[in-house]
Structures are given as C-alpha cells and as structure tokens.
Scaffold this active site. Structure first.
Site, PDB file in Angstrom:
ATOM      1  N   GLY A 211      40.471  -3.952  29.750  1.00  0.00           N
ATOM      2  CA  GLY A 211      39.507  -3.500  30.703  1.00  0.00           C
ATOM      3  C   GLY A 211      40.005  -2.107  31.189  1.00  0.00           C
ATOM      4  O   GLY A 211      39.252  -1.647  31.814  1.00  0.00           O
ATOM      5  N   SER A 212      41.495  -1.839  31.110  1.00  0.00           N
ATOM      6  CA  SER A 212      41.792  -0.618  31.884  1.00  0.00           C
ATOM      7  C   SER A 212      41.899   0.473  31.122  1.00  0.00           C
ATOM      8  O   SER A 212      41.509   1.894  31.033  1.00  0.00           O
ATOM      9  CB  SER A 212      43.177  -0.875  32.496  1.00  0.00           C
ATOM     10  OG  SER A 212      43.079  -1.666  33.572  1.00  0.00           O
TER      11      SER A 212
ATOM     12  N   SER B 115      46.046   0.561  34.839  1.00  0.00           N
ATOM     13  CA  SER B 115      46.315  -0.670  35.223  1.00  0.00           C
ATOM     14  C   SER B 115      45.518  -1.197  36.390  1.00  0.00           C
ATOM     15  O   SER B 115      46.089  -0.820  37.641  1.00  0.00           O
ATOM     16  CB  SER B 115      47.606  -1.174  34.796  1.00  0.00           C
ATOM     17  OG  SER B 115      47.893  -2.559  35.321  1.00  0.00           O
TER      18      SER B 115
ATOM     19  N   SER C   1      45.880  -4.012  37.717  1.00  0.00           N
ATOM     20  CA  SER C   1      46.412  -5.352  38.474  1.00  0.00           C
ATOM     21  C   SER C   1      47.870  -4.484  38.991  1.00  0.00           C
ATOM     22  O   SER C   1      48.435  -4.483  39.963  1.00  0.00           O
ATOM     23  CB  SER C   1      47.122  -6.595  37.855  1.00  0.00           C
ATOM     24  OG  SER C   1      47.616  -6.060  36.468  1.00  0.00           O
TER      25      SER C   1
ATOM     26  N   THR D  12      50.707  -4.767  34.236  1.00  0.00           N
ATOM     27  CA  THR D  12      50.675  -5.155  32.780  1.00  0.00           C
ATOM     28  C   THR D  12      52.006  -4.452  31.973  1.00  0.00           C
ATOM     29  O   THR D  12      52.121  -3.350  32.278  1.00  0.00           O
ATOM     30  CB  THR D  12      49.254  -4.386  32.367  1.00  0.00           C
ATOM     31  OG1 THR D  12      48.162  -5.148  33.073  1.00  0.00           O
ATOM     32  CG2 THR D  12      48.962  -4.599  30.879  1.00  0.00           C
TER      33      THR D  12
ATOM     34  N   ARG E 127      38.124  -5.659  34.144  1.00  0.00           N
ATOM     35  CA  ARG E 127      37.128  -5.059  33.291  1.00  0.00           C
ATOM     36  C   ARG E 127      35.980  -4.767  33.995  1.00  0.00           C
ATOM     37  O   ARG E 127      35.058  -3.929  33.822  1.00  0.00           O
ATOM     38  CB  ARG E 127      36.724  -6.355  32.255  1.00  0.00           C
ATOM     39  CG  ARG E 127      35.994  -7.603  32.718  1.00  0.00           C
ATOM     40  CD  ARG E 127      36.162  -8.786  31.646  1.00  0.00           C
ATOM     41  NE  ARG E 127      35.531 -10.002  32.195  1.00  0.00           N
ATOM     42  CZ  ARG E 127      36.238 -10.900  32.656  1.00  0.00           C
ATOM     43  NH1 ARG E 127      37.703 -10.530  32.954  1.00  0.00           N
ATOM     44  NH2 ARG E 127      35.885 -12.011  32.924  1.00  0.00           N
TER      45      ARG E 127
ATOM     46  N   GLU F  15      35.284 -11.849  26.929  1.00  0.00           N
ATOM     47  CA  GLU F  15      35.805 -12.211  28.173  1.00  0.00           C
ATOM     48  C   GLU F  15      34.801 -13.072  29.038  1.00  0.00           C
ATOM     49  O   GLU F  15      35.228 -13.871  29.788  1.00  0.00           O
ATOM     50  CB  GLU F  15      36.380 -10.992  29.016  1.00  0.00           C
ATOM     51  CG  GLU F  15      37.768 -10.628  28.287  1.00  0.00           C
ATOM     52  CD  GLU F  15      38.415  -9.681  28.684  1.00  0.00           C
ATOM     53  OE1 GLU F  15      39.160  -9.794  29.924  1.00  0.00           O
ATOM     54  OE2 GLU F  15      38.741  -8.405  28.383  1.00  0.00           O
TER      55      GLU F  15
ATOM     56  N   HIS G 117      31.107   1.402   4.071  1.00  0.00           N
ATOM     57  CA  HIS G 117      31.827   1.550   3.010  1.00  0.00           C
ATOM     58  C   HIS G 117      32.827   0.267   2.707  1.00  0.00           C
ATOM     59  O   HIS G 117      33.555   0.247   1.830  1.00  0.00           O
ATOM     60  CB  HIS G 117      32.923   2.919   3.128  1.00  0.00           C
ATOM     61  CG  HIS G 117      32.309   4.140   3.239  1.00  0.00           C
ATOM     62  ND1 HIS G 117      31.775   4.761   1.950  1.00  0.00           N
ATOM     63  CD2 HIS G 117      31.741   4.801   4.220  1.00  0.00           C
ATOM     64  CE1 HIS G 117      31.208   6.087   2.572  1.00  0.00           C
ATOM     65  NE2 HIS G 117      31.020   5.935   3.836  1.00  0.00           N
TER      66      HIS G 117
ATOM     67  N   LYS H 125      49.797 -14.273  29.623  1.00  0.00           N
ATOM     68  CA  LYS H 125      50.602 -13.376  30.173  1.00  0.00           C
ATOM     69  C   LYS H 125      51.564 -14.269  30.985  1.00  0.00           C
ATOM     70  O   LYS H 125      53.059 -13.863  30.964  1.00  0.00           O
ATOM     71  CB  LYS H 125      49.785 -12.764  31.437  1.00  0.00           C
ATOM     72  CG  LYS H 125      48.870 -11.506  30.885  1.00  0.00           C
ATOM     73  CD  LYS H 125      48.339 -10.891  31.848  1.00  0.00           C
ATOM     74  CE  LYS H 125      47.584  -9.615  31.200  1.00  0.00           C
ATOM     75  NZ  LYS H 125      46.698  -9.070  32.329  1.00  0.00           N
TER      76      LYS H 125
END
Ligand code: PA5
Length: 360
Positions: free
Chosen positions: A67-68, A109, A111, A114, A161, A245, A261, A354
C-alpha cells in the site's frame, strides 16, 4: 459491457452505509470517502516538512512495499510525459544498481517498520543517495531523525493502503522538489474538489444502481481480472490489491497492449476453470491504438467472461484521472467485502506472515 451499459437489479442487496457498517469494524469506508481531504492535508504536511528544493539529476527512486509502494507508481503515472528525470519504484530489499549520490530515494512506509523499506533506507545511506522519508513513525522515522533526514509525517490510525492519497502527494511533491517533475500543487487541490463530486456519485449514499455498486455486484462470485494501459496500469494493480486486501479474495491484473499477446488466448478456456470477470480501465487520453485494442479485446473475451466492463478515467488533468479510478476501485473493493460478509479492515494473513518473519 461498457460503463454506460451497467444495469440495475431491483432485487439486489443494499449497499447502504448501514449495510457496510455491519461488516466494516474499523470504518474503512470513511477512510475511502475522505480521500479528497487526504489530498489537501498531504499538501500541507509536505510543505511543513520540506522547505528547500534540490536537484538530483539521476532521478527519483521510491522504495516501499504494498500500500505504500503503489503510490509511487500512481504518482509516476500522474506525471506521465511531464517527468523530467527517471522515476522508478522498487519493491525489494535493495535499490537499483544505478543509484548514486545524485539520486533521490524516497523511503515510503506507512508503519515505518517494513523490513524491505528499512533495508532500502540503509542502502541509500551507504550509497550516499539523497534520502527523504514518508511515514507515521516506527524504526524508519527513528533512523531518519537520528540521521537528520527530512520526514514527511503521516497521520496514524489508517490501514497503510487507506493512506494512498497521502503517499501519492508525498511522491509527487518529492518528485517536484528533487527536480524530477513539475510542481502539481494546484492541480492536486483542484483534483480534491473533483474527487468530492465522484464520492457523491459512487459513494454509499448514491443510488443502488450507481456504477460502483453495480460493478461490485457483478464482480461478486467471480475472480476479477483487471487490465490497464499506460496511466491506468498501476490503477489496475491497485484494484487487484484492494480487492485482495479489502474483500479477501483472489484478483489479478495485467496490462495492454502486452495482454493481447498472451492472456487473450487464455480467456478461451476461462469457463473450464472458473468464473472470471474482466475489467478494462481506459483513459480518456490513451493512445488511440490502445483504445482500439481495449474495445476489441473486451469484445473478444465477452463470451468467456462471467461479466466484462470497460471503464474510463474521469477528469481533465492526469492527477484527477488517476484519482478517479483509484477511488472507484477502492469503493468497489469495500462494497465487495460487504457483499461477501467480510471485514475489509484487518489483514491477518499479512500481519501473521510479518510476525513469523520477524522471529527468523
Ligand atoms: O496494505 C497493506 O497493509 C500492506 O500492503 C502494507 O502497505 C505493506 O505490507 C507495507 O507496509 P507499510 O506500508 O507499513 O510499509
């Protein structure tokens, strides 16, 4: 089916605020509806964090994840032909090999914790690149403050996000401040007002046969495959990730002309393996051959898709157009969550992974 042809179903389940609130425990809906305010607030935040201009002739790298990171790609799309230096988005543990002291690296980021982005922050320092940070805090803010690196502060309390508008503005403004593109400050302000009109048109208070609600109903029970081209390519990716999400279901994305293609041939067998719906994101300013391809491709797969749609960006400037379809996709993903009876907020699978990684 093109945008104008979406039809109402009188018996359809309501997608009112009250119906969404029944599943949306952390009110993700409001975070989408306030996107215009995020655009304005972000302008103010960048201005108060960074005063001076600089010029890094090797361009701008936006380092981030999920989301970042998407904001860097959306900002690059909004700048389009007006970018004056290379703008590159990296979603990895490292920076491109061509990063030099003459490159600006924006570490994004929400938070601030990350691990991939923290690794890029450190690599950028080791390479002597010019660093800037956008975050709510965490380890990234701590390190930047200790190193005397400018930090664009974001408000806390969002899912990463949901801060996309903040991140887009930060990337656009850092692009301008570092000489990679023109300043779009007034266009962003105008885009905020334009987006307010779209919130009224597609938001939960709109009629049940509004475009966003009808799209969500048509995508419900399918695997959505979203296609973009040029300016809409990162928007298609945003739709895919928001459906993943918020609605907690698979969705995929691709881009034109490339998909003509290869993926086009795969649609022949779509009904043998599942229910796939196609959404083509067109832009009013797209290359005429791309427009022709989108129309022909939609027609070619119509018989194999559970449903198909061709939607066009709304607005004059590229930033208005980018934000228009980001908003639509975000709303569709929340409506889909409501139709599926899932809470759009928590992303336990991501958080758990995480946590497991942090123990290694
Ligand atoms: O939407 C999400 O929660 C994720 O995609 C995160 O943005 C991603 O994991 C990176 O985290 P952050 O944005 O805090 O750096």
């Amino acid at each position: 089916m093109s945008e104008g042809a979406v039809s109402a179903d009188p018996g359809a389940e309501s997608l009112s605020r009250a119906a969404i609130a029944r599943v949306d425990s952390s009110d993700q809906l409001s975070d989408v509806l306030t996107l215009p305010e995020h655009l304005r607030d972000a302008l103010w935040r960048v201005e108060s964090a960074i005063m001076q201009h600089w010029d890094t002739t090797a361009g701008l790298v936006v380092a981030g994840m999920g989301g970042s990171a998407i904001a860097g790609a959306l900002a690059r799309a909004a700048l389009g032909d007006h970018a004056t230096r290379p703008i590159f988005v990296t979603r990895a543990y490292g920076l491109p090999t061509w990063t030099t002291p003459d490159t600006t690296v924006l570490c994004a980021s929400y938070s601030g914790n990350t691990e991939e982005t923290l690794a890029c922050y450190e690599s950028a320092g080791a390479l002597g690149a010019r660093r800037t940070v956008v975050t709510t805090g965490g380890r990234l803010a701590e390190m930047a403050r200790a190193d005397g690196i400018p930090v664009i502060p974001l408000p806390g309390g969002f899912q990463p996000r949901a801060a996309v508008a903040y991140m887009i503005v930060a990337a656009l403004e850092v692009a301008a401040l570092s000489g990679a593109g023109p300043r779009l400050t007034s266009e962003i302000d105008v885009a905020a007002s334009h987006t307010e009109q779209l919130v009224a048109e597609w938001g939960p208070d709109a009629a049940e046969d509004s475009l966003a609600k009808q799209l969500a109903r048509s995508l419900h029970g399918t695997t959505p495959v979203i296609a973009g081209a040029g300016l809409t390519t990162p928007i298609a990716y945003r739709w895919k990730t928001q459906i993943n999400e918020n609605a907690k279901q698979p969705a995929f994305f691709n881009e034109l002309p490339e998909l003509d293609h290869n993926e086009l041939a795969g649609w022949e067998g779509a009904q043998d393996v599942g229910r796939f719906a196609a959404v083509f994101l067109d832009d009013s300013d797209a290359h005429p051959r791309v427009k022709a391809r989108m129309a022909l491709t939609e027609r070619a797969i119509a018989g194999s898709a559970a449903s198909s749609f061709r939607l066009e960006t709304r607005g004059q400037t590229s930033i208005e157009r980018v934000i228009s379809l980001v908003l639509l996709g975000d709303l569709v993903s929340i409506y889909l969550a409501a139709l599926r009876g899932v809470d759009p907020g928590p992303v336990n699978a991501i958080d758990e992974l995480k946590e497991q990684l942090a123990k290694r």
